[in-house]
Enzyme design. Structure first.
Site, PDB file in Angstrom:
ATOM      1  CB  CYS A 161       8.308  -0.814  -1.770  1.00  0.00           C
ATOM      2  SG  CYS A 161       7.363   0.644  -0.806  1.00  0.00           S
ATOM      3  CB  THR A 162      12.531  -3.977  -2.579  1.00  0.00           C
ATOM      4  OG1 THR A 162      13.420  -3.215  -2.116  1.00  0.00           O
ATOM      5  CG2 THR A 162      13.310  -4.944  -3.556  1.00  0.00           C
TER       6      THR A 162
END
Lengths: 230, 704
Positions: free
Chosen positions: B569-570
């Site tokens: 996940c960014t």
């Protein structure tokens, strides 16, 4: 009067007082036009000041000012008829007692409504106006510019202080045109410094002076007598 | 045309004219939408008119917003008629507003007119009209309000009872010529009093009684009996809206009918009252003698009636369109335009709003960055926005991705690209937004044999999308997904802005132009010799600013597999995305305002604001922001001749081999590095022997 320089604005109560003075002077000195009436605002306007004041809020209104233009320079075709809808003409429309051709087709009347409303955010008066044809249709901005008297159109173009925009009328909630107020305080300040040579004017005269600049733009001149002390 | 009869010509009346204020239509629309809905029963309304006040223009019967019933919860059948004041005398009327245009056309106008005429006739017979004379001017309107197109069709009728045989005029002239000086003065005074008093200002029909001593007084119609005798001159007066010097206005017709019916008079003196500047004007007002033939008193039958208003002399209805002032979408558009115009007028005269409105922007990625960039572009007046994203709105998205709401996440989640478009349209209906649900092919994510066709399609589609837009924003969440767009943008020489987020830092940069001019320009350059051409190209190479990949010495690969959850996940600080997005959009706007095209965009230039014409600001190449110390840096990077995305080698290869080259790049893990010479470079760097000097010198840096 004040140590600090006046910034060209006026308060809401000063506006109300000034409006009264303006209307009276107008009535006295400008009989060619109907008088300005003071309309009490019925609801809190959308840009109400947040200070509690007992000043009656309202605006100046001058309506149904008729400008007649000859049909040679026809500006706006007012009523669009539904020619195709009805093939047979209705026999009952006219009788011998009805005048059919008015012989007045060479003039085209346009009606203007003017409101002077106080802007709490700019702290200056703002001129709102609209124009419409005899059947009630409003004129668009470019149509208005062509209906205004020739010299006022010139003033509008040349002056960098005047800028017509279309915005919602703060009380009537319909699109009206207005002369944008963002330069008003600047030129009011200049006006008083240059002409009156005072730092702060008598506030009752504010509207008269203000109108002497704004009026010519929309074709409403004010006579010189109005500018003089009574 | 006037038919000559022995007793004078037929008296011809100027027809009443209607005028409908826009406020009336606004009010009617609102009542129709909220209250009446499909109920089309007749609505009692009030019209207003005033005596003529202009020598060249007649007055009209006006309908304003207040003409319609008050907005109470209960719909009263008897409307509270607005009390007349001196500026407008109120007159009762009725409105038949139909639900469809067909119903409007099908209305039986003859019978409606007869119905209203009957009411007037009955009011005359019963004496009600004597008490409340405004009833004589009762009117009728039929209308159809098209609330989708904001257009209104309407037709007025001013029922007038026809005298048979018609009344004839003996003479009609200016009142000032008829009255003696004393009489005139007295009449004026009496009229002004009548007009100023609240109780009588709204009474449009009256008697003018002039005593033998020239003193005039104004009386109500019902006082007629009392005014008989004493050698008084008696005239029937009425507020005349017409300005013509030889014709009275329409309201007189029903007054004459009342006179005929109530008293058996053969000859009548009339006073057509007109004003100017708020006071009686006896030069404009008319006085005349009229002969009435035949008595309608004997006939209790309803006389014929005429009165449908002509439209430019034709018996057709009128219509008016208020789309510009009522259609909310148009109002939103003009409000938005006003805002931008004010910006231009007050602060930035050189703002090119037309250019902004017509620039087509392609946003690759509709996530945190995409949502913010789209909103900022709309605020600048950009109308054409295309969003590309293959994802669906996930539960965590609405918090950070400002175009989505909770509802977009339900049932598996809507496609982001499509939800974003819906959201943009909800904000500003006039936006021309399009959503493309598509994945961007990436090197390091090889395509299986089944996927190949899809990948080829996607590449072609992306190529076409980039070609058909003016500015491209690279807002995806992986490095490798930016490769293909960067190459295609370099190939097409488009304005390209990259925004990328770290945990607490961001990068916003504008790509330099591509290594080769656009194909059409290359044809023109065919005239150059090969030598000159390569000279031009190498010049361009030296001056070109870099792209996102120019700083990299490794080719883009799969960065998403084999990562832990937190790496997948960014994860970024929430404040970053809007910062970066805003800067990206402002940078783009600056670029669009530069007089030179993208090809000539300078390396780095400050516009000194001596001349306020170029006041938008500088054009940095890269902006790097750091939340840790709330700082920002502006950097410059030239193009790298071994860049995997924008170098001459790569773009040339793409132009020559197209999709074949792309497939190779996507599928083969080291192809790009080999092609550009990066592999070679890496090898030589690794083999380089750095000799560290250990004598404590500050010059401990190796020169590569």
């Amino acid at each position: 009067m004040n140590e600090s320089a006046w910034d060209g604005t006026l308060s809401a109560s000063e506006f109300s007082a000034s409006a009264q003075a303006f209307a009276e002077k107008w009535k006295l000195n400008n009989p060619a036009y109907p008088p300005w009436t003071w309309v009490k605002s019925l609801e809190v306007p959308i840009f109400a000041t947040n200070q509690v004041s007992l000043v009656e809020e309202g605006y100046l209104s001058l309506e149904n000012v008729c400008i007649v233009k000859s049909n040679d320079d026809e500006v706006a075709s007012c009523v669009e008829g539904e020619a195709s809808l009805y093939d047979k003409e209705d026999e009952e429309s006219t009788d011998s007692a009805t005048l059919t051709s008015s012989g007045n087709d060479n003039v085209q009347p346009y009606y203007f409504d003017f409101h002077i409303i106080y802007s709490a955010s700019f702290r200056v008066p703002v001129l709102y106006f609209r124009a419409y044809c005899s059947d009630g249709r409003s004129l668009g901005l470019n149509e208005i510019e062509s209906v205004l008297p020739a010299n006022s159109a010139k003033v509008l173009l040349e002056s960098k202080w005047t800028f017509i925009t279309q915005e919602e009328h703060p009380y009537l909630n319909r699109p009206w045109c207005k002369l944008h107020p963002c330069g008003s305080s600047d030129w009011m300040k200049l006006l008083f410094q240059a002409v009156e040579k005072v730092d702060r004017p008598a506030m009752e005269l504010y509207l008269v002076s203000w109108f002497s600049v704004v009026g010519p733009v929309i074709g409403l001149g004010i006579p010189i007598q109005m500018l003089k002390e009574p | 045309m006037a038919a000559k009869r022995e007793n004078g010509s037929i008296l011809q009346f100027a027809p009443f004219q209607s005028s409908v204020d826009e406020g009336f239509w606004h009010r009617l629309s609102s009542l129709k939408l909220n209250k009446f809905r499909i109920d089309d029963s007749p609505i009692p309304i009030t019209g207003f008119y005033a005596p003529c006040s202009h020598s060249q223009v007649s007055n009209h019967l006006t309908l304003v917003a207040e003409s319609l019933p008050a907005d109470e919860d209960e719909q009263s059948s008897v409307p509270a008629i607005a009390s007349g004041n001196r500026n407008r005398c109120s007159v009762p009327g009725i409105l038949y507003n139909t639900n469809t245009l067909e119903d409007f056309r099908a209305l039986d106008k003859k019978s409606l007119l007869k119905q209203e005429a009957k009411k007037i006739w009955e009011d005359i017979q019963s004496g009600r009209a004597m008490e409340d004379s405004a009833l004589l001017s009762r009117f009728l309107v039929i209308s159809f309000a098209d609330l989708k197109k904001w257009s209104f069709h309407y037709w007025f009728a001013f029922p007038a009872l026809v005298l048979d045989p018609p009344a004839t005029m003996v003479e009609l002239k200016a009142a000032s010529q008829w009255f003696t000086l004393d009489e005139a003065e007295s009449v004026s005074k009496a009229c002004n009093e009548w007009r100023s008093s609240n109780s009588t200002a709204g009474v449009p029909f009256f008697l003018v009684s002039i005593a033998s001593d020239s003193r005039a007084s104004i009386r109500h119609l019902k006082d007629w009996e009392a005014c008989q005798g004493d050698g008084q001159k008696l005239l029937f007066g009425f507020y005349d809206p017409c300005h013509l010097p030889s014709n009275p206005g329409w309201p007189l017709r029903n007054l004459l009918a009342l006179i005929c019916s109530s008293w058996n008079l053969k000859s009548v003196d009339l006073f057509c009252y007109r004003e100017s500047r708020g006071f009686a004007d006896l030069g404009l007002s008319l006085v005349g003698k009229v002969l009435l033939h035949g008595s309608t008193r004997d006939h209790k039958d309803l006389p014929n009636a005429v009165g449908w208003e002509l439209n430019k002399d034709r018996a057709v209805p009128r219509s008016i369109t208020l789309a510009k002032s009522m259609d909310p979408t148009r109002l939103a558009i003009s409000a938005a335009d006003l805002n931008l115009k004010l910006m231009r007028w007050r602060a930035l005269p050189s703002l090119d709003l037309d250019k902004l409105a017509s620039t087509k922007c392609l946003l690759l990625g509709a996530g945190t960055l995409g949502c913010e960039v789209a909103r900022r572009l709309m605020a600048w007046g950009v109308r054409k926005i295309t969003l590309l994203d293959n994802g669906k709105v996930a539960m965590s998205n609405p918090l950070r991705q400002s175009l989505y709401t909770f509802d977009d996440c339900l049932n598996g989640g809507k496609y982001k690209a499509l939800a974003a478009v819906t959201s943009l349209q909800r904000i500003f209906p006039a936006v021309e937004a399009e959503g493309v649900v598509m994945a961007i092919p990436m090197p390091g994510h090889p395509a299986t044999s089944q996927e190949v066709d899809g990948v080829i399609d996607d590449c072609t589609r992306l190529h076409n999308l980039i070609d058909s837009h003016d500015a491209v924003f690279l807002l995806t969440d992986t490095r490798e997904s930016r490769w293909l767009p960067s190459l295609l943008c370099a190939n097409a020489n488009k304005i390209t802005i990259t925004a990328a987020l770290g945990f607490d830092s961001f990068l916003v940069m504008r790509h330099g132009p591509g290594p080769l001019p656009n194909a059409s320009k290359a044809d023109a350059a065919n005239a150059l010799s090969d030598e000159m051409e390569s000279l031009a190209l190498s010049n361009r190479e030296q001056q070109r600013l870099g792209c996102y990949f120019c700083n990299d010495v490794v080719q883009p690969t799969d960065s998403t597999s084999n990562r832990t959850l937190d790496q997948q996940c960014t994860v970024t600080r929430p404040g970053l995305a809007s910062n970066a997005s805003s800067l990206a959009v402002e940078l783009c706007v600056n670029m669009l305002h530069h007089p030179d095209g993208i090809e000539q965009l300078p390396f780095y230039r400050t516009f000194a604001c001596v001349d306020s014409e170029l006041a938008l600001g500088i054009l940095p190449h890269q902006i790097r922001g750091y939340l840790f110390d709330f700082s920002q840096m502006k950097l410059v990077g030239r193009s790298f001749d071994r860049c995997t995305a924008c170098s001459l080698t790569v773009v040339k290869e793409y132009r020559e081999r197209g999709l074949e080259f792309l497939l190779q790049a996507i599928n083969h893990p080291t192809y790009l590095a080999d092609l550009t010479g990066l592999t070679e470079l890496t090898k030589s760097a690794n083999s380089f022997d750095i000799d560290w000097d250990d004598d404590g010198d500050d010059d401990g840096f190796a020169d590569i």
